[in-house]
Scaffold this motif. Sequence first.
Motif, PDB file in Angstrom:
ATOM      1  N   ALA A 117       0.824  -1.215   0.000  1.00  0.00           N
ATOM      2  CA  ALA A 117       0.000   0.000   0.000  1.00  0.00           C
ATOM      3  C   ALA A 117       0.858   1.266   0.000  1.00  0.00           C
ATOM      4  CB  ALA A 117      -0.938  -0.007   1.207  1.00  0.00           C
ATOM      5  N   SER A 118       2.023   1.207   0.614  1.00  0.00           N
ATOM      6  CA  SER A 118       2.877   2.398   0.678  1.00  0.00           C
ATOM      7  C   SER A 118       3.374   2.839  -0.700  1.00  0.00           C
ATOM      8  CB  SER A 118       4.059   2.146   1.623  1.00  0.00           C
ATOM      9  OG  SER A 118       4.975   1.232   1.055  1.00  0.00           O
ATOM     10  N   TRP A 119       3.359   1.942  -1.664  1.00  0.00           N
ATOM     11  CA  TRP A 119       3.826   2.264  -3.030  1.00  0.00           C
ATOM     12  C   TRP A 119       2.705   2.793  -3.918  1.00  0.00           C
ATOM     13  CZ3 TRP A 119       8.822   2.425  -4.406  1.00  0.00           C
ATOM     14  CH2 TRP A 119       9.736   1.803  -3.557  1.00  0.00           C
ATOM     15  N   TYR A 120       1.466   2.646  -3.492  1.00  0.00           N
ATOM     16  CA  TYR A 120       0.324   3.008  -4.330  1.00  0.00           C
ATOM     17  C   TYR A 120      -0.600   3.953  -3.570  1.00  0.00           C
ATOM     18  CZ  TYR A 120       2.259  -0.817  -6.951  1.00  0.00           C
ATOM     19  OH  TYR A 120       3.136  -1.623  -7.630  1.00  0.00           O
ATOM     20  N   PRO A 121      -0.378   5.273  -3.690  1.00  0.00           N
ATOM     21  CA  PRO A 121      -1.153   6.245  -2.927  1.00  0.00           C
ATOM     22  C   PRO A 121      -2.664   6.189  -3.189  1.00  0.00           C
ATOM     23  CG  PRO A 121       0.431   7.343  -4.383  1.00  0.00           C
ATOM     24  CD  PRO A 121       0.625   5.882  -4.531  1.00  0.00           C
ATOM     25  N   ASP A 122      -3.059   5.723  -4.370  1.00  0.00           N
ATOM     26  CA  ASP A 122      -4.487   5.621  -4.678  1.00  0.00           C
ATOM     27  C   ASP A 122      -5.059   4.258  -4.322  1.00  0.00           C
ATOM     28  OD1 ASP A 122      -4.607   8.248  -5.607  1.00  0.00           O
ATOM     29  OD2 ASP A 122      -4.067   7.659  -7.649  1.00  0.00           O
ATOM     30  N   GLY A 123      -4.327   3.486  -3.520  1.00  0.00           N
ATOM     31  CA  GLY A 123      -4.816   2.196  -3.049  1.00  0.00           C
ATOM     32  C   GLY A 123      -4.874   1.139  -4.140  1.00  0.00           C
ATOM     33  N   GLN A 124      -5.751   0.186  -3.944  1.00  0.00           N
ATOM     34  CA  GLN A 124      -5.839  -0.951  -4.857  1.00  0.00           C
ATOM     35  C   GLN A 124      -6.326  -0.567  -6.249  1.00  0.00           C
ATOM     36  OE1 GLN A 124      -7.886  -4.293  -3.093  1.00  0.00           O
ATOM     37  NE2 GLN A 124      -6.788  -4.071  -1.177  1.00  0.00           N
ATOM     38  N   ASP A 125      -6.854   0.640  -6.400  1.00  0.00           N
ATOM     39  CA  ASP A 125      -7.301   1.105  -7.718  1.00  0.00           C
ATOM     40  C   ASP A 125      -6.305   2.068  -8.356  1.00  0.00           C
ATOM     41  OD1 ASP A 125      -9.721  -0.344  -7.560  1.00  0.00           O
ATOM     42  OD2 ASP A 125     -10.585   1.226  -6.288  1.00  0.00           O
ATOM     43  N   ASP A 126      -5.093   2.147  -7.823  1.00  0.00           N
ATOM     44  CA  ASP A 126      -4.089   3.064  -8.362  1.00  0.00           C
ATOM     45  C   ASP A 126      -3.875   2.768  -9.850  1.00  0.00           C
ATOM     46  OD1 ASP A 126      -1.531   4.333  -9.042  1.00  0.00           O
ATOM     47  OD2 ASP A 126      -1.348   4.676  -6.890  1.00  0.00           O
ATOM     48  N   PRO A 127      -4.015   3.768 -10.705  1.00  0.00           N
ATOM     49  CA  PRO A 127      -3.894   3.514 -12.151  1.00  0.00           C
ATOM     50  C   PRO A 127      -2.488   3.110 -12.597  1.00  0.00           C
ATOM     51  CG  PRO A 127      -4.165   5.867 -11.706  1.00  0.00           C
ATOM     52  CD  PRO A 127      -4.353   5.157 -10.399  1.00  0.00           C
ATOM     53  N   LYS A 128      -1.471   3.397 -11.792  1.00  0.00           N
ATOM     54  CA  LYS A 128      -0.106   3.003 -12.165  1.00  0.00           C
ATOM     55  C   LYS A 128       0.199   1.546 -11.829  1.00  0.00           C
ATOM     56  CE  LYS A 128       2.206   6.052  -9.940  1.00  0.00           C
ATOM     57  NZ  LYS A 128       3.291   6.847  -9.397  1.00  0.00           N
ATOM     58  N   MET A 129      -0.608   0.940 -10.944  1.00  0.00           N
ATOM     59  CA  MET A 129      -0.315  -0.425 -10.503  1.00  0.00           C
ATOM     60  C   MET A 129      -0.408  -1.410 -11.665  1.00  0.00           C
ATOM     61  SD  MET A 129      -2.171  -2.999  -7.831  1.00  0.00           S
ATOM     62  CE  MET A 129      -2.465  -1.713  -6.675  1.00  0.00           C
ATOM     63  N   LEU A 130       0.565  -2.301 -11.688  1.00  0.00           N
ATOM     64  CA  LEU A 130       0.589  -3.376 -12.677  1.00  0.00           C
ATOM     65  C   LEU A 130       1.053  -4.642 -11.967  1.00  0.00           C
ATOM     66  CD1 LEU A 130       0.522  -4.389 -15.651  1.00  0.00           C
ATOM     67  CD2 LEU A 130       2.930  -3.691 -15.795  1.00  0.00           C
ATOM     68  N   MET A 131       0.225  -5.652 -11.986  1.00  0.00           N
ATOM     69  CA  MET A 131       0.641  -6.953 -11.432  1.00  0.00           C
ATOM     70  C   MET A 131       1.395  -7.707 -12.521  1.00  0.00           C
ATOM     71  SD  MET A 131      -0.321  -7.367  -8.223  1.00  0.00           S
ATOM     72  CE  MET A 131      -0.139  -9.110  -7.993  1.00  0.00           C
ATOM     73  N   LEU A 132       2.476  -8.362 -12.119  1.00  0.00           N
ATOM     74  CA  LEU A 132       3.257  -9.200 -13.029  1.00  0.00           C
ATOM     75  C   LEU A 132       3.203 -10.634 -12.541  1.00  0.00           C
ATOM     76  CD1 LEU A 132       6.447  -6.957 -13.393  1.00  0.00           C
ATOM     77  CD2 LEU A 132       4.403  -6.987 -14.844  1.00  0.00           C
ATOM     78  N   ARG A 133       3.176 -11.570 -13.475  1.00  0.00           N
ATOM     79  CA  ARG A 133       3.180 -12.998 -13.156  1.00  0.00           C
ATOM     80  C   ARG A 133       4.385 -13.628 -13.847  1.00  0.00           C
ATOM     81  NH1 ARG A 133      -0.943 -15.217 -16.240  1.00  0.00           N
ATOM     82  NH2 ARG A 133       0.541 -16.298 -17.551  1.00  0.00           N
ATOM     83  N   LEU A 134       5.251 -14.246 -13.057  1.00  0.00           N
ATOM     84  CA  LEU A 134       6.409 -14.961 -13.595  1.00  0.00           C
ATOM     85  C   LEU A 134       6.107 -16.452 -13.518  1.00  0.00           C
ATOM     86  CD1 LEU A 134       9.327 -15.086 -14.636  1.00  0.00           C
ATOM     87  CD2 LEU A 134      10.086 -15.014 -12.255  1.00  0.00           C
TER      88      LEU A 134
END
Length: 175
Positions: A117-134
């Motif tokens: 959460a500390s990396w995404y100021p807009d929470g779980q809906d932060d538009p910059k967030m990108l989940m990656l799957r390896l």
Amino acid sequence: MADLSQFETNPQTQLLEEIKGARCVMLGSPNADEHMQPMSPQIDDKSIEDVSQGAPSVIYFYSDRTSDLGRAVLAKPGATVRACHIGSDYQACVEGEIYPVEADTALIERFWNPVVASWYPDGQDDPKMLMLRLDIDNAAVWASTGNPLKFVYETAKANLTDTQPDLGKSKVISG
């Protein structure tokens, strides 16, 4: 200490357990000219249980779609990358394909915590967030007992007998 019996009998599960305990791994980029970067692996007990039942090994990462890594994965989904983990008595270099995971609310919630959460100021809906799957294809792994007395003994023995010290095991495993 790495469990050398698990190293022999269930190395895929051990790999995920060891990486789960790491604060970060060094994750490569689909762009060969970019350096690896520290990323926090997201692995939970469900992931480890799935692997113990024969499912493929997967590691998730929270990223930023505007970062160099995020842009590279979005431009080259499915690219082969490497991730390296270095612990005191367990090391691994994993290789696999990396993919963006778009709009998976359940996955975001599954791994969400105060550090993320500390990396995404807009929470779980932060538009910059990108989940990656390896998706792990294979891994080279090394394990030792971490016992300092064994280290001293094996080093002394090797120097006296002109042999190599026996400090652990290594192998390549499938994801």
